[in-house]
Design a protein around this motif. Structure first.
Motif, PDB file in Angstrom:
ATOM      1  N   ALA A  12       0.907  -1.066  -0.100  1.00  0.00           N
ATOM      2  CA  ALA A  12      -0.162  -0.094  -0.070  1.00  0.00           C
ATOM      3  C   ALA A  12       0.933   1.243   0.188  1.00  0.00           C
ATOM      4  CB  ALA A  12      -1.067  -0.051   1.038  1.00  0.00           C
ATOM      5  N   SER A  13       1.849   1.259   1.120  1.00  0.00           N
ATOM      6  CA  SER A  13       2.415   2.718   0.979  1.00  0.00           C
ATOM      7  C   SER A  13       3.481   2.690  -0.277  1.00  0.00           C
ATOM      8  CB  SER A  13       3.244   2.536   2.287  1.00  0.00           C
ATOM      9  OG  SER A  13       4.221   1.770   2.485  1.00  0.00           O
ATOM     10  N   SER A  14       3.984   1.604  -0.519  1.00  0.00           N
ATOM     11  CA  SER A  14       4.849   1.735  -1.762  1.00  0.00           C
ATOM     12  C   SER A  14       3.815   2.045  -3.197  1.00  0.00           C
ATOM     13  CB  SER A  14       5.620   0.360  -1.971  1.00  0.00           C
ATOM     14  OG  SER A  14       4.736  -0.811  -2.261  1.00  0.00           O
ATOM     15  N   GLY A  15       2.745   1.824  -3.146  1.00  0.00           N
ATOM     16  CA  GLY A  15       1.837   2.156  -4.023  1.00  0.00           C
ATOM     17  C   GLY A  15       1.902   3.592  -4.443  1.00  0.00           C
ATOM     18  N   PHE A  16       1.540   4.292  -3.276  1.00  0.00           N
ATOM     19  CA  PHE A  16       1.519   6.002  -3.125  1.00  0.00           C
ATOM     20  C   PHE A  16       2.949   6.360  -3.530  1.00  0.00           C
ATOM     21  CE2 PHE A  16      -1.724   4.723   0.247  1.00  0.00           C
ATOM     22  CZ  PHE A  16      -2.946   5.489  -0.539  1.00  0.00           C
ATOM     23  N   MET A  17       3.965   5.837  -3.236  1.00  0.00           N
ATOM     24  CA  MET A  17       5.481   6.218  -3.455  1.00  0.00           C
ATOM     25  C   MET A  17       5.767   6.017  -4.978  1.00  0.00           C
ATOM     26  SD  MET A  17       7.977   7.631  -2.439  1.00  0.00           S
ATOM     27  CE  MET A  17       9.725   7.907  -2.283  1.00  0.00           C
ATOM     28  N   ALA A  18       5.413   4.771  -5.508  1.00  0.00           N
ATOM     29  CA  ALA A  18       5.350   4.161  -6.898  1.00  0.00           C
ATOM     30  C   ALA A  18       4.412   5.670  -7.924  1.00  0.00           C
ATOM     31  CB  ALA A  18       5.122   3.262  -7.236  1.00  0.00           C
ATOM     32  N   ALA A  19       3.441   6.038  -7.394  1.00  0.00           N
ATOM     33  CA  ALA A  19       2.492   6.931  -8.034  1.00  0.00           C
ATOM     34  C   ALA A  19       3.185   8.176  -8.267  1.00  0.00           C
ATOM     35  CB  ALA A  19       1.109   6.983  -7.233  1.00  0.00           C
ATOM     36  N   GLN A  35       6.730  -0.007 -10.515  1.00  0.00           N
ATOM     37  CA  GLN A  35       5.527  -0.879  -9.801  1.00  0.00           C
ATOM     38  C   GLN A  35       5.759  -0.927  -8.481  1.00  0.00           C
ATOM     39  OE1 GLN A  35       4.645  -4.632 -11.630  1.00  0.00           O
ATOM     40  NE2 GLN A  35       5.637  -3.944 -13.679  1.00  0.00           N
ATOM     41  N   ALA A  36       4.735  -1.179  -7.517  1.00  0.00           N
ATOM     42  CA  ALA A  36       4.800  -1.475  -6.136  1.00  0.00           C
ATOM     43  C   ALA A  36       4.356  -2.925  -5.910  1.00  0.00           C
ATOM     44  CB  ALA A  36       4.242  -0.395  -5.501  1.00  0.00           C
ATOM     45  N   ARG A  37       4.746  -3.397  -4.994  1.00  0.00           N
ATOM     46  CA  ARG A  37       4.325  -4.545  -4.585  1.00  0.00           C
ATOM     47  C   ARG A  37       4.524  -5.054  -3.256  1.00  0.00           C
ATOM     48  NH1 ARG A  37       1.362  -4.735  -8.728  1.00  0.00           N
ATOM     49  NH2 ARG A  37       2.171  -5.496 -10.870  1.00  0.00           N
ATOM     50  N   SER A  38       4.002  -5.943  -2.721  1.00  0.00           N
ATOM     51  CA  SER A  38       4.355  -6.486  -1.385  1.00  0.00           C
ATOM     52  C   SER A  38       5.573  -7.245  -1.581  1.00  0.00           C
ATOM     53  CB  SER A  38       3.266  -7.171  -0.684  1.00  0.00           C
ATOM     54  OG  SER A  38       3.212  -8.495  -1.347  1.00  0.00           O
ATOM     55  N   GLU A  39       6.546  -7.476  -0.375  1.00  0.00           N
ATOM     56  CA  GLU A  39       7.530  -8.174  -0.399  1.00  0.00           C
ATOM     57  C   GLU A  39       7.342  -9.546  -0.652  1.00  0.00           C
ATOM     58  OE1 GLU A  39       9.063 -10.835   1.796  1.00  0.00           O
ATOM     59  OE2 GLU A  39       7.457 -10.471   3.275  1.00  0.00           O
ATOM     60  N   SER A  40       6.143 -10.165  -0.338  1.00  0.00           N
ATOM     61  CA  SER A  40       5.827 -11.621  -0.778  1.00  0.00           C
ATOM     62  C   SER A  40       5.876 -11.879  -2.214  1.00  0.00           C
ATOM     63  CB  SER A  40       4.553 -11.982   0.081  1.00  0.00           C
ATOM     64  OG  SER A  40       3.247 -11.321  -0.362  1.00  0.00           O
ATOM     65  N   GLU A  41       5.543 -10.480  -2.796  1.00  0.00           N
ATOM     66  CA  GLU A  41       5.329 -10.839  -4.234  1.00  0.00           C
ATOM     67  C   GLU A  41       6.668 -10.675  -5.171  1.00  0.00           C
ATOM     68  OE1 GLU A  41       1.612  -9.299  -6.201  1.00  0.00           O
ATOM     69  OE2 GLU A  41       1.848  -7.792  -4.283  1.00  0.00           O
ATOM     70  N   LEU A  42       7.915 -10.572  -4.322  1.00  0.00           N
ATOM     71  CA  LEU A  42       8.985  -9.967  -5.071  1.00  0.00           C
ATOM     72  C   LEU A  42       9.564 -11.207  -5.950  1.00  0.00           C
ATOM     73  CD1 LEU A  42      11.611  -8.301  -5.268  1.00  0.00           C
ATOM     74  CD2 LEU A  42      12.703  -9.650  -3.284  1.00  0.00           C
ATOM     75  N   GLU A  43       9.445 -12.355  -5.752  1.00  0.00           N
ATOM     76  CA  GLU A  43      10.176 -13.303  -6.670  1.00  0.00           C
ATOM     77  C   GLU A  43       9.184 -13.499  -7.962  1.00  0.00           C
ATOM     78  OE1 GLU A  43      11.558 -17.139  -5.041  1.00  0.00           O
ATOM     79  OE2 GLU A  43      12.101 -16.136  -3.109  1.00  0.00           O
ATOM     80  N   ILE A  51      15.964  -2.306 -11.065  1.00  0.00           N
ATOM     81  CA  ILE A  51      16.193  -1.603  -9.853  1.00  0.00           C
ATOM     82  C   ILE A  51      15.154  -1.996  -8.978  1.00  0.00           C
ATOM     83  CG2 ILE A  51      16.383   0.725  -8.624  1.00  0.00           C
ATOM     84  CD1 ILE A  51      17.475   1.651 -11.274  1.00  0.00           C
ATOM     85  N   LEU A  52      15.689  -2.608  -7.737  1.00  0.00           N
ATOM     86  CA  LEU A  52      14.603  -2.789  -6.483  1.00  0.00           C
ATOM     87  C   LEU A  52      14.835  -1.862  -5.449  1.00  0.00           C
ATOM     88  CD1 LEU A  52      12.729  -5.037  -5.135  1.00  0.00           C
ATOM     89  CD2 LEU A  52      14.820  -6.149  -4.593  1.00  0.00           C
ATOM     90  N   LEU A  53      13.520  -1.126  -4.919  1.00  0.00           N
ATOM     91  CA  LEU A  53      13.916  -0.195  -3.921  1.00  0.00           C
ATOM     92  C   LEU A  53      12.924  -0.887  -2.903  1.00  0.00           C
ATOM     93  CD1 LEU A  53      13.223   3.067  -5.815  1.00  0.00           C
ATOM     94  CD2 LEU A  53      15.455   2.013  -5.186  1.00  0.00           C
ATOM     95  N   ILE A  54      13.501  -0.816  -1.749  1.00  0.00           N
ATOM     96  CA  ILE A  54      13.015  -1.449  -0.419  1.00  0.00           C
ATOM     97  C   ILE A  54      12.440  -0.298   0.593  1.00  0.00           C
ATOM     98  CG2 ILE A  54      13.304  -2.830   1.504  1.00  0.00           C
ATOM     99  CD1 ILE A  54      15.750  -4.280  -0.063  1.00  0.00           C
ATOM    100  N   GLY A  55      11.157  -0.472   1.015  1.00  0.00           N
ATOM    101  CA  GLY A  55      10.650   0.349   1.872  1.00  0.00           C
ATOM    102  C   GLY A  55      11.585   0.534   3.215  1.00  0.00           C
ATOM    103  N   PRO A  56      11.845   1.516   4.056  1.00  0.00           N
ATOM    104  CA  PRO A  56      12.435   1.668   4.967  1.00  0.00           C
ATOM    105  C   PRO A  56      12.252   0.867   6.301  1.00  0.00           C
ATOM    106  CG  PRO A  56      11.217   3.573   4.837  1.00  0.00           C
ATOM    107  CD  PRO A  56      11.050   2.908   3.631  1.00  0.00           C
TER     108      PRO A  56
END
Length: 102
Positions: A12-19, A35-43, A51-56
């Protein structure tokens, strides 16, 4: 074109950041797919990620993630809270551009 993936706990928060990053990239006329995804969808999304950006809040997973993708040519970084907190898309795009230089 660069494919950027942001991950956070639920996406959710990464979705706002991605936008906000998409708006900033468009303004700078950069050819980025973000794109923004939950960490469970990473693979599920690694094959299309440059480039992979990780929420803090997931910074504790950085080394584990780097280890998982060590055989891939993917740049990885944790987005600093000072950028992620206010959802500063412009500074996040600058961070990506800086990563590409290194």
């Amino acid at each position: 074109m660069k494919n950027i993936l942001l991950i956070c706990g639920g996406g959710a928060s990464s979705g706002f950041m991605a936008a906000n990053m998409r708006k900033a990239a468009k303004k700078e006329k950069l050819d980025f797919t973000i794109q923004a995804r939950s960490e469970s969808e990473l693979e599920d999304h690694l094959d299309s990620t440059d480039i992979l950006l990780i929420g803090p809040h997931l910074s504790y997973m950085e080394e584990e993630i780097k280890s998982k993708i060590s055989d891939r040519n993917i740049k990885v970084a944790v987005i600093p809270q000072i950028i992620y907190g206010p959802l500063d898309g412009k500074r996040a795009i600058q961070m990506v551009l800086d990563m590409e230089k290194n």
